[in-house]
Design a protein around this motif. Structure first.
Motif, PDB file in Angstrom:
ATOM      1  N   ALA A   6       0.819  -1.209   0.000  1.00 32.21           N
ATOM      2  CA  ALA A   6       0.000   0.000   0.000  1.00 32.21           C
ATOM      3  C   ALA A   6       0.857   1.265   0.000  1.00 32.21           C
ATOM      4  CB  ALA A   6      -0.941  -0.012   1.201  1.00 32.21           C
ATOM      5  N   VAL A   7       1.944   1.263   0.780  1.00 26.01           N
ATOM      6  CA  VAL A   7       2.839   2.430   0.784  1.00 26.01           C
ATOM      7  C   VAL A   7       3.443   2.644  -0.599  1.00 26.01           C
ATOM      8  CG1 VAL A   7       4.993   3.371   1.700  1.00 26.01           C
ATOM      9  CG2 VAL A   7       3.348   2.304   3.251  1.00 26.01           C
ATOM     10  N   LEU A   8       3.923   1.576  -1.225  1.00 27.43           N
ATOM     11  CA  LEU A   8       4.516   1.702  -2.558  1.00 27.43           C
ATOM     12  C   LEU A   8       3.484   2.147  -3.592  1.00 27.43           C
ATOM     13  CD1 LEU A   8       6.890  -1.402  -2.640  1.00 27.43           C
ATOM     14  CD2 LEU A   8       7.500   0.994  -2.279  1.00 27.43           C
ATOM     15  N   LYS A   9       2.242   1.742  -3.402  1.00 30.24           N
ATOM     16  CA  LYS A   9       1.180   2.131  -4.324  1.00 30.24           C
ATOM     17  C   LYS A   9       0.992   3.647  -4.348  1.00 30.24           C
ATOM     18  CE  LYS A   9      -2.204   0.717  -7.076  1.00 30.24           C
ATOM     19  NZ  LYS A   9      -1.929  -0.071  -8.302  1.00 30.24           N
ATOM     20  N   SER A  10       1.311   4.305  -3.243  1.00 33.52           N
ATOM     21  CA  SER A  10       1.106   5.753  -3.160  1.00 33.52           C
ATOM     22  C   SER A  10       1.948   6.514  -4.167  1.00 33.52           C
ATOM     23  CB  SER A  10       1.414   6.250  -1.743  1.00 33.52           C
ATOM     24  OG  SER A  10       2.807   6.197  -1.471  1.00 33.52           O
ATOM     25  N   PHE A  11       3.037   5.905  -4.641  1.00 36.81           N
ATOM     26  CA  PHE A  11       3.894   6.565  -5.625  1.00 36.81           C
ATOM     27  C   PHE A  11       3.377   6.411  -7.055  1.00 36.81           C
ATOM     28  CE2 PHE A  11       6.801   5.707  -2.078  1.00 36.81           C
ATOM     29  CZ  PHE A  11       7.322   6.975  -1.892  1.00 36.81           C
ATOM     30  N   ASP A  12       2.410   5.523  -7.244  1.00 34.31           N
ATOM     31  CA  ASP A  12       1.993   5.175  -8.605  1.00 34.31           C
ATOM     32  C   ASP A  12       0.581   5.618  -8.938  1.00 34.31           C
ATOM     33  OD1 ASP A  12       4.420   3.823  -8.858  1.00 34.31           O
ATOM     34  OD2 ASP A  12       3.571   1.949  -8.103  1.00 34.31           O
ATOM     35  N   THR A  13      -0.096   6.280  -8.018  1.00 35.42           N
ATOM     36  CA  THR A  13      -1.505   6.534  -8.246  1.00 35.42           C
ATOM     37  C   THR A  13      -1.939   7.833  -7.588  1.00 35.42           C
ATOM     38  OG1 THR A  13      -3.690   5.499  -8.118  1.00 35.42           O
ATOM     39  CG2 THR A  13      -2.276   5.254  -6.204  1.00 35.42           C
ATOM     40  N   THR A  14      -3.198   8.183  -7.785  1.00 35.65           N
ATOM     41  CA  THR A  14      -3.754   9.367  -7.136  1.00 35.65           C
ATOM     42  C   THR A  14      -4.070   9.063  -5.673  1.00 35.65           C
ATOM     43  OG1 THR A  14      -6.038   8.753  -7.664  1.00 35.65           O
ATOM     44  CG2 THR A  14      -4.824  10.051  -9.321  1.00 35.65           C
ATOM     45  N   LEU A  15      -4.310  10.107  -4.903  1.00 35.81           N
ATOM     46  CA  LEU A  15      -4.674   9.915  -3.498  1.00 35.81           C
ATOM     47  C   LEU A  15      -5.963   9.111  -3.377  1.00 35.81           C
ATOM     48  CD1 LEU A  15      -4.344  10.437  -0.472  1.00 35.81           C
ATOM     49  CD2 LEU A  15      -5.477  12.650  -0.807  1.00 35.81           C
ATOM     50  N   GLU A  16      -6.947   9.430  -4.194  1.00 31.97           N
ATOM     51  CA  GLU A  16      -8.231   8.727  -4.110  1.00 31.97           C
ATOM     52  C   GLU A  16      -8.069   7.247  -4.416  1.00 31.97           C
ATOM     53  OE1 GLU A  16     -12.775   8.943  -5.970  1.00 31.97           O
ATOM     54  OE2 GLU A  16     -11.257  10.414  -6.558  1.00 31.97           O
ATOM     55  N   GLU A  17      -7.329   6.926  -5.473  1.00 31.88           N
ATOM     56  CA  GLU A  17      -7.111   5.519  -5.830  1.00 31.88           C
ATOM     57  C   GLU A  17      -6.260   4.814  -4.785  1.00 31.88           C
ATOM     58  OE1 GLU A  17      -5.408   5.971  -9.666  1.00 31.88           O
ATOM     59  OE2 GLU A  17      -7.318   5.965 -10.710  1.00 31.88           O
ATOM     60  N   GLY A  18      -5.282   5.543  -4.233  1.00 31.89           N
ATOM     61  CA  GLY A  18      -4.442   4.964  -3.191  1.00 31.89           C
ATOM     62  C   GLY A  18      -5.234   4.636  -1.937  1.00 31.89           C
TER      63      GLY A  18
END
Length: 259
Positions: A212-224
């Motif tokens: 989930a932390v790594l996902k924050s670099f690849d997506t928008t806040l809403e999607e994250g």
């Protein structure tokens, strides 16, 4: 066949493995064989249920002083495309278990990029970080312009990438690149201590939290946030969640099994 350029030590602490880069005469320069051995070792540890966290180090003098320039110097653009050396880095990025870099001495070029491929960095006071590729007529190619910018911001990253200047461990700490600076005799011990703290927790929760932390670099806040929520809910299907919450209610230490 045993690896030539890395050594793997399992259970240096409960559920913690340690991989040491081992090309000391070349300051652990990252050639294709070393990176292939590292990828294979990490994938094997990722599949080992007894291992929950991984520490990656070099030696006191160098974590890794960069890519093996002799291996690349005479290659053409087509040679580099066919070799596809960065596919190995992409495979390492997919490791699900937390990885902690224990850094002393030089972490330059590919070495700096490899530390940033890890999830946390513990450094000795002698550590020096840098992306000096510009000084030999190229630029970072394994994430140096992207992960460094995300870690320390545009201005600092531009200075490091465009001048090739090294930064000290304290500068790296102040910039948010690393987690901790300790005396050189303690850096590996501190990294293993941090890995041990993580390894004592639910391995399922740790993996999903890392994801989930790594996902924050690849997506928008809403999607994250949506991704985070799905992982949060999913953990309620795990035995570890029941054990963790029941242990909290009963005021005892939980025993996590990774199920």
């Amino acid at each position: 066949m045993l690896p030539q350029f890395i050594t793997v030590h399992q259970n240096v602490a409960p559920h913690v493995a340690h991989i040491r880069l081992n090309r000391p005469n070349e300051l652990n320069a990252l050639n294709l064989q070393l990176m292939g051995e590292l990828r294979d070792a990490l994938k094997a540890l990722d599949a080992d249920d007894d291992i929950r966290a991984i520490v990656l180090s070099g030696n006191d003098k160098a974590f890794a002083a960069g890519a093996d320039i002799r291996e690349m110097a005479n290659k053409s653009a087509i040679d580099m495309f066919i070799t596809d050396q960065f596919s190995t880095w992409d495979a390492i990025k997919k490791i699900k278990k937390p990885m902690i870099a224990a850094v002393s001495g030089f972490a330059l070029g590919g070495g700096c990029e490899l530390t940033m491929l890890c999830d946390m960095i513990v450094a000795s006071e002698t550590a020096r970080f840098g992306q000096p590729e510009i000084k030999i007529g190229v630029m970072p190619g394994a994430g140096g312009t992207q992960r460094l910018t995300r870690a320390i911001g545009k201005a600092r990253a531009m200075e490091m990438v465009l001048t090739g200047r090294f930064i000290t461990a304290q500068e790296a700490l102040d910039a948010g690149l690393i987690n901790k600076v300790v005396p050189v005799e303690l850096y590996l011990q501190e990294a293993i201590k941090l890995a041990s703290e993580i390894a004592a927790l639910s391995p399922l929760a740790v993996k999903m939290a890392k994801e989930a932390v790594l996902k924050s670099f690849d997506t928008t806040l809403e999607e994250g946030l949506h991704f985070e929520r799905k992982n949060f809910y999913l953990l309620f299907a795990a035995e570890d969640q029941k054990e963790g919450m029941q242990a909290f209610v009963e005021k005892r230490a939980p025993v996590f099994k990774g199920r």
